[in-house]
Design an enzyme around this catalytic site. Sequence first.
Site, mmCIF file in Angstrom:
data_model
loop_
_atom_site.group_PDB
_atom_site.id
_atom_site.type_symbol
_atom_site.label_atom_id
_atom_site.label_comp_id
_atom_site.label_asym_id
_atom_site.label_seq_id
_atom_site.Cartn_x
_atom_site.Cartn_y
_atom_site.Cartn_z
ATOM 1 N N LYS A 89 -30.443 145.043 67.315
ATOM 2 C CA LYS A 89 -28.757 144.858 66.708
ATOM 3 C C LYS A 89 -27.791 145.749 67.189
ATOM 4 O O LYS A 89 -26.627 146.044 67.467
ATOM 5 C CB LYS A 89 -28.923 144.124 65.337
ATOM 6 C CG LYS A 89 -29.338 142.889 65.474
ATOM 7 C CD LYS A 89 -28.067 141.805 65.932
ATOM 8 C CE LYS A 89 -29.139 140.152 65.603
ATOM 9 N NZ LYS A 89 -30.094 139.850 64.767
ATOM 10 N N GLU A 111 -19.021 137.954 63.006
ATOM 11 C CA GLU A 111 -20.320 136.552 62.004
ATOM 12 C C GLU A 111 -21.787 137.054 62.072
ATOM 13 O O GLU A 111 -22.109 138.433 62.541
ATOM 14 C CB GLU A 111 -20.436 135.150 63.048
ATOM 15 C CG GLU A 111 -21.241 135.248 64.447
ATOM 16 C CD GLU A 111 -21.646 136.924 65.471
ATOM 17 O OE1 GLU A 111 -19.810 136.750 65.686
ATOM 18 O OE2 GLU A 111 -22.409 136.920 65.992
ATOM 19 N N SER A 377 -38.528 142.596 68.493
ATOM 20 C CA SER A 377 -37.698 143.413 67.638
ATOM 21 C C SER A 377 -36.451 143.460 66.375
ATOM 22 O O SER A 377 -35.859 144.159 66.371
ATOM 23 C CB SER A 377 -36.502 141.494 67.744
ATOM 24 O OG SER A 377 -37.181 140.473 67.053
#
Length: 393
Positions: A89, A111, A377
């Site tokens: 991210k 969000e 991830s």
Amino acid sequence: MSYQVDEKGYYGRFGGAYIPEILHKCVEDLQKSYLTILESKSFGTEYRDLLRDYAGRPSPLYFAKRLSEKYGCRIYLKREDLNHTGAHKINNTIGQILVAQRMGKTRIIAETGAGQHGVATATVCALMNMPCVVYMGKTDIERQQPNVKKMQMLGAAVVPVLSGNMTLKDATNEAIRDWCCHPSDTFYIIGSTVGPHPYPDMVARLQSVISEEIKQQLTEKEGRDYPDYLMACVGGGSNAAGTIYHYLDDERTKIILAEAGGEGILSGKSAATIQLGKEGIIHGARTLVMQNEDGQIEEPYSISAGLDYPGIGPIHANIAEKKRAEVIAINDDEAIAAVFELTRLEGIIPALESAHILGALPKFGFKRDDVVVLTVSGRGDKDMDTYLKFMNQ
Ligand SMILES: *Cc1c(COP(=O)(O)O)cnc(C)c1O
């Protein structure tokens, strides 16, 4: 044929920008300037430097020997779990905050579902000294306390969202509502390849550093820059988009994506949007959406809070439809088994989201010399409560 976005912001029939009138100007400004900014020298230098010195890139491409023996092929893990804040991210939030600064924006909103994108956004806001508001469903706030505390410690205001299921979809609605009230000074950092054009393309480009590195690292390790298989999990689709970006138009590489099957795609408790979704519009994009006969959005379910989104990035809806990617649903129990397998075979505790693509490994008959690159991830720290429940079973 190209699987990249076209000039109008579409991937085949998916994508576009379906937004309220009040956001037209600010979305249009972003559409007009994002490529110029991303391709500018000043952006490039600052982004690369931060990825290297702050996020810790390049992330390693690790040859997983014992996992390879088990599945009879050559498996490399792309270690996004080793990035600062524990997942891929951060690649995106670093990039978007640099875009926000160059557009003269002074306030950041985001969000979050599991809290990973919220933490990555709050982190870059602390770094850049910008005010940050994160919308988060009340249900998620209750089940993801450590990430809520981290965001607050980083200086972000975490706003509880009480509508709908009180999860990611509802938090996104609320962030869009805030954006409509402050379109001139506020930049909305979206956490995945979703939302109105240009977000899916912008996020894919910012995550494409993953496949750029894979090319170079594979050349060093295997003497060729492409694998036979690329594998990644999909929630909204950002780590997957980054993993496949530079291989999309190279058909030598097969693409396998895993979405969250939940308790099974026919169980009524699933988040397998590509298998179960129908064409619709969600959060500004035309894509596949889990919906009932009346077009009402169905609440998704997955054991993983990072994968329970009722939409899917338009880039993935398109490559699934055109059969460029094979998409399979991996259920909760298969993901949990994969967590414990990777932990014991390689000493790596993966995030629950990443475990969904690890859970796909047993479903393919690989050949001995097949080169498989699988993106891990994120790391499993945030999921320890869930894992501990399964430990003594
Ligand atoms: C958020 C998250 C995902 C899902 O998001 P994508 O946009 O589909 O990548 C997957 N893995 C981890 C570790 C995450 O934090």
